[in-house]
Scaffold this motif. Structure first.
Motif, PDB file in Angstrom:
ATOM      1  N   MET A 102      19.128  35.381 125.383  1.00 14.12           N
ATOM      2  CA  MET A 102      17.719  34.671 126.846  1.00 14.12           C
ATOM      3  C   MET A 102      18.066  35.470 127.414  1.00 14.12           C
ATOM      4  O   MET A 102      17.497  35.328 129.047  1.00 14.12           O
ATOM      5  CB  MET A 102      17.369  32.920 126.729  1.00 14.12           C
ATOM      6  CG  MET A 102      16.225  32.322 127.130  1.00 14.12           C
ATOM      7  SD  MET A 102      16.695  31.075 127.233  1.00 14.12           S
ATOM      8  CE  MET A 102      16.769  30.777 125.882  1.00 14.12           C
ATOM      9  N   PHE A 103      18.947  35.630 127.985  1.00 13.32           N
ATOM     10  CA  PHE A 103      19.525  35.861 129.618  1.00 13.32           C
ATOM     11  C   PHE A 103      19.231  36.981 129.912  1.00 13.32           C
ATOM     12  O   PHE A 103      18.836  37.507 130.614  1.00 13.32           O
ATOM     13  CB  PHE A 103      20.937  35.821 129.558  1.00 13.32           C
ATOM     14  CG  PHE A 103      21.726  35.883 130.921  1.00 13.32           C
ATOM     15  CD1 PHE A 103      21.256  35.710 132.266  1.00 13.32           C
ATOM     16  CD2 PHE A 103      22.600  37.584 130.282  1.00 13.32           C
ATOM     17  CE1 PHE A 103      22.004  36.483 133.136  1.00 13.32           C
ATOM     18  CE2 PHE A 103      22.915  38.075 132.094  1.00 13.32           C
ATOM     19  CZ  PHE A 103      22.478  37.774 133.055  1.00 13.32           C
ATOM     20  N   ALA A 107      16.227  38.783 131.892  1.00 11.15           N
ATOM     21  CA  ALA A 107      17.420  40.094 133.284  1.00 11.15           C
ATOM     22  C   ALA A 107      15.953  40.499 133.246  1.00 11.15           C
ATOM     23  O   ALA A 107      16.442  41.106 134.397  1.00 11.15           O
ATOM     24  CB  ALA A 107      18.607  39.936 133.583  1.00 11.15           C
ATOM     25  N   MET A 108      16.038  41.451 132.467  1.00  4.51           N
ATOM     26  CA  MET A 108      15.578  42.802 132.348  1.00  4.51           C
ATOM     27  C   MET A 108      14.361  42.867 132.880  1.00  4.51           C
ATOM     28  O   MET A 108      13.719  43.454 133.432  1.00  4.51           O
ATOM     29  CB  MET A 108      15.154  43.343 131.106  1.00  4.51           C
ATOM     30  CG  MET A 108      17.474  44.010 130.504  1.00  4.51           C
ATOM     31  SD  MET A 108      18.516  44.556 131.585  1.00  4.51           S
ATOM     32  CE  MET A 108      19.117  43.529 132.072  1.00  4.51           C
ATOM     33  N   SER A 154      19.340  39.404 137.647  1.00  4.36           N
ATOM     34  CA  SER A 154      20.441  38.840 136.882  1.00  4.36           C
ATOM     35  C   SER A 154      20.687  37.018 137.374  1.00  4.36           C
ATOM     36  O   SER A 154      20.599  36.191 136.647  1.00  4.36           O
ATOM     37  CB  SER A 154      21.650  38.956 136.972  1.00  4.36           C
ATOM     38  OG  SER A 154      21.662  40.710 136.239  1.00  4.36           O
ATOM     39  N   ALA A 155      20.927  37.114 138.532  1.00  2.64           N
ATOM     40  CA  ALA A 155      20.770  35.627 139.134  1.00  2.64           C
ATOM     41  C   ALA A 155      19.450  34.871 138.989  1.00  2.64           C
ATOM     42  O   ALA A 155      19.930  33.294 138.265  1.00  2.64           O
ATOM     43  CB  ALA A 155      19.834  35.602 140.767  1.00  2.64           C
ATOM     44  N   THR A 179      12.219  36.206 118.957  1.00  8.68           N
ATOM     45  CA  THR A 179      13.278  35.815 119.868  1.00  8.68           C
ATOM     46  C   THR A 179      13.107  34.685 120.444  1.00  8.68           C
ATOM     47  O   THR A 179      13.346  33.189 120.452  1.00  8.68           O
ATOM     48  CB  THR A 179      13.634  37.148 120.881  1.00  8.68           C
ATOM     49  OG1 THR A 179      12.574  36.887 121.737  1.00  8.68           O
ATOM     50  CG2 THR A 179      13.804  38.648 119.894  1.00  8.68           C
ATOM     51  N   CYS A 180      14.719  34.259 121.144  1.00  8.02           N
ATOM     52  CA  CYS A 180      15.058  33.326 121.805  1.00  8.02           C
ATOM     53  C   CYS A 180      14.451  33.347 123.745  1.00  8.02           C
ATOM     54  O   CYS A 180      15.139  33.334 124.025  1.00  8.02           O
ATOM     55  CB  CYS A 180      16.352  32.749 122.169  1.00  8.02           C
ATOM     56  SG  CYS A 180      17.521  32.645 120.258  1.00  8.02           S
ATOM     57  N   GLU A 181      13.236  33.168 122.567  1.00  7.84           N
ATOM     58  CA  GLU A 181      12.336  33.277 124.536  1.00  7.84           C
ATOM     59  C   GLU A 181      12.456  32.093 125.299  1.00  7.84           C
ATOM     60  O   GLU A 181      12.420  31.082 123.933  1.00  7.84           O
ATOM     61  CB  GLU A 181      10.622  33.761 124.316  1.00  7.84           C
ATOM     62  CG  GLU A 181      10.494  34.104 124.964  1.00  7.84           C
ATOM     63  CD  GLU A 181       9.155  33.297 126.039  1.00  7.84           C
ATOM     64  OE1 GLU A 181       8.470  33.292 126.985  1.00  7.84           O
ATOM     65  OE2 GLU A 181       8.591  32.397 125.176  1.00  7.84           O
ATOM     66  N   ILE A 182      12.624  32.302 126.409  1.00  9.17           N
ATOM     67  CA  ILE A 182      12.934  30.654 126.978  1.00  9.17           C
ATOM     68  C   ILE A 182      11.426  30.040 126.888  1.00  9.17           C
ATOM     69  O   ILE A 182      12.034  28.524 126.495  1.00  9.17           O
ATOM     70  CB  ILE A 182      12.396  31.561 128.511  1.00  9.17           C
ATOM     71  CG1 ILE A 182      13.215  29.822 129.586  1.00  9.17           C
ATOM     72  CG2 ILE A 182      12.152  32.404 128.667  1.00  9.17           C
ATOM     73  CD1 ILE A 182      14.133  29.833 130.121  1.00  9.17           C
TER      74      ILE A 182
END
Length: 319
Positions: A102-103, A107-108, A154-155, A179-182
């Motif tokens: 997820m991160f 981030a991308m 990223s932050a 996927t682990c989509e938020i």
């Protein structure tokens, strides 16, 4: 402490993917695998070209190389999981692995939003202030610009992922996605997610609204400047330097706005169709767009095509 204990009780998530549509799984497995290979090849060639060809060591191609590397990272963080979900009806993902995926995905995506805005500024300076371009877009400027895109993305992802993973899930761990989509993960929480919604809204404004507005204003000035060029050949040449970036922007932001901005259906049958639609749009955003980027830039850019031909001829000559 109670919410932490509840969250800790969920040790893994189950990805449904397209398990409700088994006939589509085999077809999509082959298509996505082929597209992923094209992503690796196309973006890998662009990175090689922008690094190895000295005349392409300019801000525009530096940003393009970053975009290609970003697309490879983004798809690699999700596509293997998507392909595996087509082979396994109920794919299980550890809690920590879900958080990492997820991160990386968030981030991308956020980084690309900012990076496309940086690329629009580069085109604005090149066309509207060509004499000042070497000074404004010097290496001292464009390298920190690209780096700040990665840091900001990223932050933002760290904040959103931390808020999502701290929620209690109370045993509900079935994600109706590849996927682990938020957004799919937030639906599983058994607590108030208003803070997540507000935080996500603020992040969308910063990483979607602001870059889109910035790109729009930049292109208003760019088009105004191009229309003032007296010769048709000059106007065509100036517009050709922006057409590839503008095409990528339309495809990228158009897909995101469609995915996150459309109204949600309250009807159960409509919701099922919407879930399938969301998954397919997510595939387009996560796989098709990164595949199109190198094609768009290579087909519309004479310098890139010439550099690729030179590299191929040099490789053949050395062999």
């Amino acid at each position: 402490m109670e919410s932490v204990n509840q969250t800790a009780s969920v040790t893994e998530f189950i990805l449904l993917g397209l398990s409700a549509h088994p006939k589509l799984e085999k077809t999509f497995f082959v298509l996505i695998l082929l597209m992923y290979l094209m992503i690796l090849l196309g973006n890998g060639v662009l990175i090689l070209v922008t690094v190895s060809v000295s005349r392409l060591h300019t801000p525009m191609y530096f940003f393009l190389g970053n975009l290609s590397f970003l697309d490879i990272c983004y798809t690699t963080s999700s596509v293997p999981l998507i392909l595996d979900s087509f082979l396994t009806p109920r794919k299980t993902v550890p809690f920590s692995a879900c958080a990492v995926q997820m991160f990386l995905s968030f981030a991308m995506g956020a980084t690309e939003c900012v990076l496309l805005g940086m690329m629009a500024f580069d085109r604005y300076v090149a066309i509207c202030n060509p004499l000042r371009y070497p000074v404004v877009m010097s290496k001292v400027a464009y390298v920190p610009m690209a780096a700040s895109s990665w840091v900001a993305g990223s932050a933002a992802s760290m904040v959103q992922t931390s808020l999502a993973m701290r929620l209690p899930f109370c045993g509900n761990n079935i994600i109706n996605h590849f996927t682990c989509e938020i957004l799919a993960v937030l639906k599983l929480a058994c607590a108030d997610i208003s803070i997540n919604v507000i935080s996500m809204g603020v992040t969308n404004v910063i990483f979607l609204g602001v870059p889109v507005l910035f790109i729009f204003v930049s292109y208003v000035f760019i088009l105004t400047t191009i229309l003032r060029i007296p010769s048709a050949e000059g106007r065509k040449k100036a517009f050709s330097t922006c057409s590839a970036h503008l095409t990528v922007v339309v495809v990228f932001y158009g897909t995101i706005l469609f995915m996150y901005g459309k109204p949600k259906s309250k009807d159960r049958l409509g919701a099922d169709k919407q879930d399938l639609s969301d998954k397919l749009v997510s595939l387009f955003y996560g796989v098709v767009t990164p595949m199109l980027n190198p094609i768009i830039y290579s087909l519309r850019n004479k310098d890139v095509k010439a550099a690729v031909r030179n590299l191929v001829s040099q490789k053949c000559f050395t062999q």
